[in-house]
Design an enzyme around this catalytic site. Sequence first.
Site, PDB file in Angstrom:
ATOM      1  CB  ALA A 219      -1.227   6.277   2.185  1.00 33.77           C
ATOM      2  CB  SER A 220      -0.668  11.376   0.985  1.00 36.44           C
ATOM      3  OG  SER A 220      -1.287  11.138   2.572  1.00 36.44           O
ATOM      4  CB  ILE A 221       1.767  10.341   5.304  1.00 37.17           C
ATOM      5  CG1 ILE A 221       0.810  11.448   5.451  1.00 37.17           C
ATOM      6  CG2 ILE A 221       2.784  10.489   6.506  1.00 37.17           C
ATOM      7  CD1 ILE A 221       1.569  12.847   5.195  1.00 37.17           C
TER       8      ILE A 221
ATOM      9  CD  GLN B  20       6.531   2.925  -0.258  1.00 39.54           C
ATOM     10  OE1 GLN B  20       6.321   3.620  -1.135  1.00 39.54           O
ATOM     11  NE2 GLN B  20       7.794   2.000  -0.612  1.00 39.54           N
ATOM     12  CB  VAL B  21       2.069  -0.628   4.384  1.00 36.09           C
ATOM     13  CG1 VAL B  21       2.174  -1.862   5.320  1.00 36.09           C
ATOM     14  CG2 VAL B  21       1.579   0.407   5.207  1.00 36.09           C
TER      15      VAL B  21
ATOM     16  CG  ASP C 275      -8.620   8.273   8.201  1.00 40.97           C
ATOM     17  OD1 ASP C 275      -9.657   8.592   7.695  1.00 40.97           O
ATOM     18  OD2 ASP C 275      -7.584   7.898   7.657  1.00 40.97           O
TER      19      ASP C 275
ATOM     20  CE  LYS D 161       1.783   4.881   8.007  1.00 38.28           C
ATOM     21  NZ  LYS D 161       0.354   5.057   8.836  1.00 38.28           N
TER      22      LYS D 161
ATOM     23  CB  ALA E 169      -0.951  -0.088   1.357  1.00 34.85           C
TER      24      ALA E 169
END
Length: 514
Positions: A132-134, A136-137, A286, A151, A130
């Site tokens: 994301a904006s901040i 990745q995993v 979230d 992460k 994955a």
Amino acid sequence: MRLLSLFKLIGFIRLVIAQDSLLPPDFKEKAPFWLKALRKLFTFGTKKFDQDSRGVELSKKLQSLGPTYIKLGQSLATRPDIVGLKLAKDLQYLQDSLPAFPMKIVEKLLADELDQPVSALFDDFGPPVAAASIAQVHKAKLKDGTPVAVKILRPGIDQKLTTELSTFMFVAHAVEALIPAARRLRPVEGVRTLWDSVKLEIDLRMEAAALSEMRENTLKDDKFDVPEVIWEATARRVVTMHWSDGTKASDLEALQAAGHDMQDLSTRLIQAFLTHALRDGFFHGDMHQGNLLICPDGTFVAIDLGIIGRLDTNSRRFLAEILYGFITRDYRRVAQTHFDAGYVPNSKSMEAFAQALRAIGEPIRGQDADSISMGRVLTQLFEVTEQFDMQTQPQLLLLQKTMVVVEGVARSFDPKLNIWDAADPVVSGWIKSELGPEAILKDAVDGVQRAAKSIGRLPDTLARVERNQEQLEKILSDKGFKIHSEDEKKNTLKPWIVISGLTLGGYLTYRIFQ
């Protein structure tokens, strides 16, 4: 760099205003001609999206602007009082999705953060699962074979976020200084809240601490889990946790095929969220489908705690009283709660405010279960904020936004969910345990216990008083002052004993009968 950031922000504001947002609801009817003309001039050349596709198009545009604007969009999704109810709902389509950064950078970053190469800590360190904006995993295995999720923060993201958020703060200060009517919406406080949230997100040790705290809070909860943090493989830019196998909450077909009771999932999700908010004052901020996994036995696994919310005791009571008031149709109780919390000025009429609340609550009576929305009721409260001069409460805005998201996830499981019936046991139970007779009795018992401890410490306290008195007399004697005789000293001490006894007795009486 600041100038470029400012131009990007102005471009974003033009885009949003072109969608008829960031403007008062009655702008078209009441705004003077010159202001309407200025709005057209300011947004000239900016595309206006169709109502049906606006959320998706805005989300795409924000993603193209970068991670700061994704976070800004997420923040604005929690501010229907600023951008309007429709745009706030549209921005909930926003997804964090960016290309992954290369494995060479991943390996260097891990080595720098953890002071050892990837091969020393992990086996089978895989590609990103994955991005994301901040961060990745990646999926990996520890040396002992334990599967983990790693992460990793994006390189340079903290500097970029800091630069652009400082620009947001500059603009927010300018808005408050130049537009007095905007001060009620507290844009500076809103940006500060966003900045605080982002600062927590770019220090993954804070996310690790949030995971650890929520795991401790929920260890005894039925069918709710949080991954355990691997602290020796966690640093400022890296957090490692046990890997959780489960079906994403968004994969409804897979959940149904696995035989899950969808109505049970729906009810338990609402109750779990409210339990965390009311019991713990600490909730996942979230909690969308991508951050929830469901195990074969129906256990929810919450992941990605980059955004968390906290409620102090007064805010928890405020939330419980509001929900309980709407459940029981006691609108005056809801109004009284707002006034007691100081959210509505005393210059306003409580009866008028209760009437406005009734106008929100009564239309939901008699409707089908799938038409009754707790999130909608809480959102409609924003529509009366201007009329009653209510100031924005940032911690409650995050709660409201998250509740709307959680309710959406729950309804995806069971469209016929009765949100109030699901909430009632948790809310009523909290009211009874924290504000009812049991709570009053518990407070009285606690007061007696504290008083008993004070009594036990009284001899030591009096001994210290006597020692201090002797030391003071020695100092005074050395300086030539008259010293009391032994009999006089005993008589001097007696009033202190009487005063202490009276004070302690009064305290006991107060604690037991308050």
